[in-house]
Design an enzyme around this catalytic site. Structure first.
Site, PDB file in Angstrom:
ATOM      1  N   ILE A  88       0.841  -1.194   0.000  1.00 16.27           N
ATOM      2  CA  ILE A  88       0.000   0.000   0.000  1.00 16.27           C
ATOM      3  C   ILE A  88       0.882   1.252   0.000  1.00 16.27           C
ATOM      4  CG2 ILE A  88      -1.842   1.240   1.189  1.00 16.27           C
ATOM      5  CD1 ILE A  88      -2.343  -1.463   2.735  1.00 16.27           C
ATOM      6  N   CYS A  89       0.555   2.207  -0.866  1.00 16.87           N
ATOM      7  CA  CYS A  89       1.288   3.471  -0.874  1.00 16.87           C
ATOM      8  C   CYS A  89       0.429   4.501  -0.162  1.00 16.87           C
ATOM      9  CB  CYS A  89       1.563   3.897  -2.310  1.00 16.87           C
ATOM     10  SG  CYS A  89       2.413   5.455  -2.418  1.00 16.87           S
ATOM     11  N   LEU A  90       0.701   4.698   1.102  1.00 13.77           N
ATOM     12  CA  LEU A  90      -0.121   5.622   1.894  1.00 13.77           C
ATOM     13  C   LEU A  90       0.802   6.347   2.878  1.00 13.77           C
ATOM     14  CD1 LEU A  90      -3.016   6.580   2.552  1.00 13.77           C
ATOM     15  CD2 LEU A  90      -3.193   4.699   4.165  1.00 13.77           C
TER      16      LEU A  90
END
Lengths: 195, 557
Positions: A88-90
């Site tokens: 996840i890119c968060l």
């Protein structure tokens, strides 16, 4: 080193509000609180609607001073989530993490990410390209993936319905009962027999 | 050394020159075209680092009436660029200036525990803690001391000492270093010391005007350049380096050219070219085969026989002797690789030759010194021999220029894209102009080298005088030629593209600028004494101790 008291409290807090948020966090095994599984419902009005997404959570020793490591276990088609690994890119899972955040707030942010993709800061370049250049195909693929990978339990429901109908219960009643006990086949049978 | 006067230097032959020798007296080196940069190049040692930092801190503290820790937060954010900070202050105002740097309004930082109820719930550990065990940051967010400490330790170990943010979600405030220090040193004094060092070193690492000396093993010094950052400097440890790219001084080669050249010399990109020229792949096993005899029927170790001309198998039907149009292409590829290889070898040989000469000539320094000492002892007349050492210095200086002019030419006139918009004929004209300059310089440098190797200690007095005139004259000519070569590079070659800024360090007649010691107003006398002379480079003191930092610099009020 990890603050297990806090994790324990977080789990309790979270289970109190399952109805409201739909977000569930449970330990993966009984042995440790460092490995957890989070579940989030796909947001309504998005191609993820109706799906239930499982997220693997690993808590580092420094938690909550270091961010939890989260990764989709359910395959999902989204510009900021790797279609291969589920990474996840968060920002809040990286440099914007704050010790004042919790697993629940982090999962809520992940859910918000499903509603509002950020294709300019992609994790999966292929998905991001499709999102920007051919939005209709993107929606189609994302919906198809939701149907195929995030609704395994719903296929199970049909099987359970069929099984109970074959036992002689009316279909509408079977569906209602199954829903009321949260999909547990045995509980539903008990209820049907007693009712 | 052989006298290499070619035909190129006819009009600069010192013997025909009518210039006034007195103008180039022993001290001619002092007459530089450009004002030396020396005053603006400072060396910062472990001991002066704190003082250097405080110079800037004081300015900011005075302008904004801030405490030291807040001034430091601002300066770290603005990379120690006081001018930039003042510009932001004037253009955007104080509030914006503070907000950008993560500095909360600094007025209400006198935290009074009495304002809080006796027990406070810390949202991080979710425990109720007594109000005396919590700390409120300038931003107003309050957590228990144990959580703060844990947070600081994690951040310091992550290498983020200079920008530790508040624990509250989306709060961009930077935590007060004084509070960090108090909490961390209670748990881990060594880490607190590390934290202090990170803050101190920010002045070097977050500051484009200051760089660590690249010496290995590290001398512990840093160099500050106040005006032109495109320059070459010499640290007190003797290390000379290019301030822009931190590699050895390489002008007139630009930083990019030098980087490419070093890489080219290091890796075996030319081996590939050699293999293209001298070997062919076997059509069976595809291994490269080198021909070691005259026969053009070549046999690979895999026992496959093939034709050396066309590289194809010698099975029935092989007939490469017949002329076909497309075979020309293969030859052009090989030819091009060959030309490129020869070109590189040409420039590299000359570059290397001058570097080697420089190494040999540096031995001359001792020999000449011995000769001078001998002469001074045996001959009573008071003759000044500074012209010899000056000449030798000029020789070293110009050797370096010459050797680096070859990699420069390799890129400037090659196909690496350094001349992309130059027309072919234009390039040829410029190249021959440059090469004329280079050849003249080369001829005179060799002449000087050969003269300096003479045994002037056995000369008669008039012979010595003649040599002196020759050396002084040649030195002047060489200095002038170096200057002209740099001008040619700067104006005609690199300056060709008007949009590019000059990319080579300027020519300094006196050689690479030596950094001078930084002396600050507020430095204690003992510091200045310690740092005078050569002691500064071999100083082995520990970093300023936490204790000293604490008592001297960070406590207030």
């Amino acid at each position: 080193m990890m603050d297990f008291a806090r994790v324990q409290k977080e789990l309790q807090e979270c289970s109190k509000d399952i109805e409201g948020s739909g977000i569930r966090v449970t330990p993966k095994t009984d042995a440790t609180l460092a490995r957890l599984v989070g579940t989030i419902p796909g947001p309504i009005g998005t191609p993820y609607e109706g799906g239930t997404f499982q997220i693997d959570i690993n808590l580092p020793d420094g938690y909550p001073f270091e961010p939890p490591k989260m990764q989709f276990a359910t395959k999902v088609w989204h510009p900021n989530i790797s279609s291969q690994s589920g990474a996840i890119c968060l920002d809040i899972l990286k440099d914007q993490w704050s010790p004042a955040l919790t697993l629940k707030t982090a999962l809520l942010s992940v859910q918000a990410l499903l509603s509002a993709p950020q294709p300019d800061d992609p994790q999966d370049a292929v998905v991001a390209q499709q999102y920007l250049k051919d939005y209709q195909t993107f929606v189609g693929t994302a919906r198809y993936w939701t149907e195929s990978f995030a609704k395994i339990s719903s296929l199970g429901v049909e099987e359970k319905v069929q099984k109970l109908v074959e036992m002689g219960f009316p279909e509408a009643l079977v569906r209602g009962t199954l829903e009321s006990v949260g999909g547990d086949e045995n509980l539903a049978l008990e209820k049907l027999c007693s009712g | 050394m052989v006298d290499c006067t070619g035909g190129d230097d006819d009009y600069l032959d010192p013997n025909d020159d009518d210039e006034d020798y007195d103008a180039y007296d022993a001290n001619f080196c002092e007459n530089d075209v450009r004002k030396p940069n020396v005053d603006s190049i400072k060396m910062i040692t472990k001991e002066t680092l704190l003082a250097a930092q405080r110079e800037h801190l004081r300015t900011v503290m005075e302008v904004l009436s801030l405490k030291e820790q807040h001034a430091r937060t601002l300066l770290i954010h603005y990379r120690w660029d006081v001018d930039k900070l003042v510009t932001v202050l004037v253009e955007k105002g104080k509030d914006e200036l503070y907000a950008e740097a993560g500095l909360s309004s600094v007025e209400h930082d006198n935290f009074v525990p009495a304002q809080l109820p006796s027990m406070v719930m810390c949202v991080v550990c979710t425990e109720d803690v007594p109000a005396v065990e919590v700390t409120t940051m300038d931003c107003g967010h309050c957590f228990c001391n144990s959580c703060w400490t844990e947070h600081f330790i994690v951040k310091i170990n992550e290498g983020q000492s200079r920008r530790i943010r508040c624990m509250e979600h989306q709060c961009q405030a930077i935590c007060d270093e004084v509070k960090i220090r108090i909490l961390v040193s209670a748990r881990d004094p060594n880490l607190a010391e590390k934290f202090d060092r990170f803050l101190l070193e920010s002045y070097i690492e977050d500051n484009k005007k200051v760089k660590w000396c690249p010496s290995v093993p590290h001398c512990g010094n840093a160099i500050r350049v106040d005006d032109n950052e495109l320059c070459e400097v010499e640290c007190a440890c003797g290390q000379q380096f290019c301030f822009s790219c931190l590699s050895e001084a390489h002008s007139p080669c630009s930083c990019l050219m030098w980087e490419l050249w070093c890489k080219k010399c290091r890796d075996d990109s030319e081996t590939v070219n050699w293999m293209t020229v001298h070997t062919k792949p076997c059509p069976n096993c595809h291994k490269l085969v080198e021909k070691n005899g005259g026969c053009n029927r070549v046999q690979c170790i895999c026992r496959k026989e093939f034709c050396w001309f066309c590289g194809l198998s010698l099975d029935a039907g092989h007939s490469c002797g017949r002329y076909k149009e497309e075979r020309e292409k293969v030859n052009t590829v090989i030819e091009r690789a060959k030309t490129e290889l020869l070109r590189y070898i040409h420039y590299h040989n000359r570059y290397k030759a001058h570097i080697d000469s420089l190494k040999l000539e540096s031995k001359l320094k001792n020999t000449i010194q011995e000769k001078i000492s001998w002469l001074e002892e045996t001959i009573t007349t008071n003759i000044d021999y500074r012209w010899v050492t000056n000449g030798l210095y000029r020789l070293f200086r110009s050797r370096r220029v010459l050797s680096f002019s070859y990699p420069f030419a390799y890129y400037m006139f090659g196909d690496e894209g350094f001349n992309n918009n130059m027309m072919k004929y234009e390039r040829d004209i410029k190249q021959s102009l440059f090469e004329d300059q280079q050849q003249q310089l080369e001829a005179n440098v060799e002449k000087l080298s050969s003269i300096l190797e003479d045994h002037f200690d056995q000369f008669l007095e008039d012979e010595v005088m003649k040599m002196r005139l020759n050396v002084i004259d040649l030195s002047a000519v060489i200095d002038k030629l170096c200057k002209e070569l740099y001008e040619c590079i700067g104006n005609d070659l690199l300056g060709y593209h008007q949009w590019t800024t000059p990319s080579i360090a300027p020519y300094m007649s006196n050689g690479v600028d030596k950094a001078s010691e930084l002396v600050c107003k507020d430095m204690k006398p003992s510091h200045t004494k310690k740092n005078s002379g050569k002691d500064a480079i071999c100083f082995t003191d520990e970093w300023p101790s936490v204790k000293r930092l604490k008592t001297d610099d960070f406590t207030h009020g």
